[in-house]
Design a protein around this motif. Structure first.
Motif, short mmCIF file in Angstrom:
data_model
loop_
_atom_site.label_atom_id
_atom_site.label_comp_id
_atom_site.label_asym_id
_atom_site.label_seq_id
_atom_site.Cartn_x
_atom_site.Cartn_y
_atom_site.Cartn_z
N ALA A 44 0.98 -1.39 0.22
CA ALA A 44 -0.03 -0.03 -0.07
C ALA A 44 0.96 1.16 0.00
O ALA A 44 0.17 2.38 0.13
CB ALA A 44 -0.84 -0.26 1.11
N ARG A 73 -6.91 -4.14 1.21
CA ARG A 73 -7.17 -2.86 1.33
C ARG A 73 -8.86 -2.83 1.39
O ARG A 73 -9.62 -3.50 1.09
CB ARG A 73 -6.98 -2.06 0.21
N ASP A 76 -9.97 2.57 -0.38
CA ASP A 76 -8.84 3.05 -1.48
C ASP A 76 -9.29 4.30 -2.02
O ASP A 76 -9.69 4.50 -3.05
CB ASP A 76 -8.52 2.16 -2.39
N ARG A 81 -6.37 5.83 2.76
CA ARG A 81 -6.31 4.56 2.22
C ARG A 81 -6.41 3.55 3.57
O ARG A 81 -5.57 3.80 4.56
CB ARG A 81 -4.92 4.30 1.59
#
Length: 256
Positions: A44, A73, A76, A81
């Motif tokens: 990430a 995730r 996003d 995030r």
């Protein structure tokens, strides 16, 4: 010094430098934070985003066996995030973590209250030495159990994963677990084992040395937590919180 982990396919194999001081069959809490930070960094990382918060839930002892780090995730977005991290040993989750990364932007012209600047000697002015088999070095600004907040400088002395650079994000993630011994220790030493640790960062550390200072301990009926401030040479960068439970075995080991 030998790297803490060696890659083997999709798994990381721990070396003796990653072992806990309490058992050579169990991973050190120091490296649990590193595993979560490494997973976030691997899947990430983005130069436009800053790691703002990382939480490590120590759901069980992590054995010294090849470990699989999985990430997902959960958000996003353009400015935020969110990532979940799961560390598995032989298919069983032994460590869970999560992180929130925020997009860097222009900072507002505002002056909320912040602590006074850290006024301590630089690490090179403090006598230090090898940390044995451990993968980090500690230089104590004041002695354990001395009146007032505990203060230390720390730096990692081994690569985290062989062949990979030790990034600023990883340096901070590795040091987060020291919140427990620094803030939850008293004059008689450490009586608590932490069940989790959360790290907040406003920016990445600069340079190899990270300073930590206890911001206090609070506990009642065997339930406690401790907090720390985190610094680099240029000033305050973050904050750590560690939930904790009393563990008589720790005190017994310290007395033996």
């Amino acid at each position: 010094m030998q790297a803490s982990f060696t890659p083997d396919g999709d798994r990381l194999v721990p070396s003796p430098t990653a072992a806990s001081p309490w058992s050579d069959e169990m991973l050190n809490g120091h490296h649990m934070g590193g595993l979560v930070g490494w997973g976030v960094q691997r899947d990430a990382a983005d130069p436009e985003f800053q790691l703002s918060r990382m939480t490590v839930d120590m759901v069980r002892a992590v054995p010294m066996v090849p470990l699989l780090v999985e990430t997902r995730r959960t958000r996003d977005g353009r400015r935020l995030r969110a990532v979940d991290v799961s560390v598995l040993a032989d298919g069983v989750e032994v460590l869970h973590g999560s992180a929130v990364l925020l997009r860097r932007s222009e900072h507002p012209d505002s002056e909320p209250f912040t602590p006074q600047p850290w006024d301590v000697p630089p690490p090179e002015a403090i006598e230090g030495g090898p940390s044995g088999a451990m993968s980090w070095e500690i230089r104590r600004i004041n002695e354990w159990g001395a009146p007032g907040p505990g203060r230390v400088w720390m730096r990692e002395t081994a690569d985290f994963v062989a062949g990979e650079p030790l990034t600023p994000l990883l340096r901070a993630a590795l040091m987060a677990d020291f919140t427990n011994p620094l803030s939850n220790s008293g004059r008689d030493g450490l009586a608590f084992i932490n069940t989790d640790v959360t790290l907040y960062l406003a920016r990445d550390p600069r340079g190899e040395w990270i300073g930590m200072e206890s911001a206090g301990h609070l506990g009642h009926d065997g339930v406690a937590f401790g907090t720390t401030w985190m610094y680099d040479r240029d000033g305050l960068i973050g904050h750590g919180v560690a939930g904790a439970l009393p563990d008589p075995r720790i005190q017994a080991r310290q007395r033996s």
